[in-house]
Design an enzyme around this catalytic site. Structure first.
Site, mmCIF file in Angstrom:
data_model
loop_
_atom_site.group_PDB
_atom_site.id
_atom_site.type_symbol
_atom_site.label_atom_id
_atom_site.label_comp_id
_atom_site.label_asym_id
_atom_site.label_seq_id
_atom_site.Cartn_x
_atom_site.Cartn_y
_atom_site.Cartn_z
ATOM 1 N N HIS A 118 67.722 -4.216 82.240
ATOM 2 C CA HIS A 118 68.350 -5.197 83.131
ATOM 3 C C HIS A 118 67.932 -4.913 84.575
ATOM 4 C CE1 HIS A 118 70.949 -6.722 79.943
ATOM 5 N NE2 HIS A 118 71.179 -5.474 79.591
ATOM 6 N N CYS A 145 65.238 -8.943 85.091
ATOM 7 C CA CYS A 145 65.580 -10.028 85.999
ATOM 8 C C CYS A 145 65.354 -9.574 87.445
ATOM 9 C CB CYS A 145 67.044 -10.428 85.822
ATOM 10 S SG CYS A 145 67.437 -11.120 84.208
#
Length: 402
Positions: A108, A149
């Site tokens: 992430h 991301c």
């Protein structure tokens, strides 16, 4: 099992460089390693990275697993600094001025941060480590691929004169995407950027394909996020085989014959919700279904609270004209702000705190923009503290019975 895809990506990347002839003593693998033998894995001991794919888990080195998978150990291993390790007999990169280094990271991420299982790597620390290694003649050339991301925000301050080339899954302001939802495993098997760069690597003659060729392919084929590159652009002209050797002809032919078409493209921000929605839909036991529904509702409440807190923080500043140029951001100031937000707005004594922080990751751009605009970190921290205390009081009042 929610993060199955990240470990599957790592295992697949290892298999690629291993089959290309890179010896294990020159490879360092960091992976929490709680997926293959997880009791929720319907195929114990096996990990796949695409539908009906080969098991990519066999032979993967266990250099760093569990609590040893930290940003501190990653940076120390990269620098070859055994003294900075708490782990016994740590495996590190012992490189010199004639060596090439290829780094692949997947997890992430948010503006200026990349997540490890229980901690975060800040852009400031990564860039400082790269600069230190360049000063100490620790490599001739380095290539970094990052799947997360907002990964484009991690390299805005990467110098273009130290022979380092970075490619990211997404721009600074956008999510990356998961792919290949597996109904049996109830999770996603891979990520769009990773699936594409690995397929390209396994199906081409890497002696005659450059990093620039591969980047062109990524820009053309990726449908959801936008791959970006940073650093020394002359590196784009180098053959990929200089870093990972060439892919055997047999592997190229077999991989092409299987075909390639990523499916179920889903923003990584939405993955935990999509997985829970599937589990609720397919659960047949009434009690377990209700438990999953409560978990789903709690997740949405957490998201709503974080959305509200960040909106309340943003209202203290004039946001209309804030600069979107992340290259202007003071990375050290942002690290201070991000760490304060993480420590202040989440209860780190609760087991689900890091999941909550993952939900907050899309909002980190709000703080990055403030830092890029030149707002003092002390002022941002003051507002975060004020809003957090007010939010906590409201939450406590909400628990009181009339």
């Amino acid at each position: 099992m929610e993060n199955y895809r990240h470990q599957a990506d790592v295992c697949h990347a290892y298999q690629i460089v291993h089959q290309n002839g890179i010896p294990d003593e020159q490879i360092v693998v960091m992976m929490y390693d709680d997926i293959a033998n997880n009791n929720k894995n319907p195929h114990p001991g096996k990990i796949i990275n695409k539908p009906n794919g080969l098991d990519v888990y066999p032979g993967v080195p266990k250099d760093y697993t569990g609590e040893d998978v930290t940003p501190q150990n990653f940076l120390a291993a990269l620098k070859g600094d055994r003294r900075a390790m708490k782990k016994r007999n740590p495996k590190v990169i012992t490189s010199g001025g004639n060596d090439t280094i290829f780094i692949y990271l997947t997890d992430h991420g948010g503006s200026g941060i990349f997540c490890f299982p229980n901690d975060i790597l800040h852009a400031s620390d990564l860039i400082e480590t790269i600069k230190e290694m360049a000063r100490n003649n620790k490599f001739a050339k380095m290539v970094i691929y990052m799947e997360s991301c907002h990964s484009g925000s991690m390299f805005t301050k990467l110098p273009n004169n130290v022979h380092v080339y970075a490619v990211t899954a997404a721009r600074a302001d956008e999510a990356s995407y998961a792919c290949y939802f597996d109904s049996e495993r109830e999770t996603f098997l891979s990520d769009e950027f990773s699936a594409h760069w690995m397929y390209y690597t396994e199906t081409n003659d890497l002696d005659n394909k450059t990093f620039g060729d591969q980047f062109g392919y990524l820009q053309e084929m990726m449908m959801s996020s936008h791959s970006c590159r940073f650093g020394d652009m002359t590196m784009g002209g180098h053959p990929i085989s200089e870093f990972v050797n060439n892919t055997p002809q047999r592997v190229r032919s077999e991989t092409r014959a299987l075909g390639f078409a990523p499916t179920h493209l889903t923003s990584n921000h939405d993955v935990p919700f999509k997985i829970l929605e599937h589990r609720i839909k397919t659960e047949t036991d009434a009690g377990r279904k209700q438990h999953l529904k409560r978990k789903y509702e709690a997740l949405h409440k957490t998201k709503a609270k974080i959305d509200g807190d960040v909106e309340a923080i943003s209202k203290h500043f004039k946001c209309d004209d804030l600069d979107e140029d992340y290259s202007k951001m003071d990375l050290h100031a942002f690290k201070t702000v991000a760490e304060h937000f993480r420590a202040t707005c989440f209860d780190w004594h609760k087991e689900e705190c890091f999941t909550q922080f993952h939900i907050a990751l899309p909002h980190m751009h709000a703080f990055a923009r403030l830092c890029a605009c030149g707002v003092e970190s002390e002022r941002i921290i003051e507002v975060i503290t004020k809003v957090s205390r007010k939010s906590s009081r409201k939450l406590q009042q909400g628990y009181k019975h009339p």
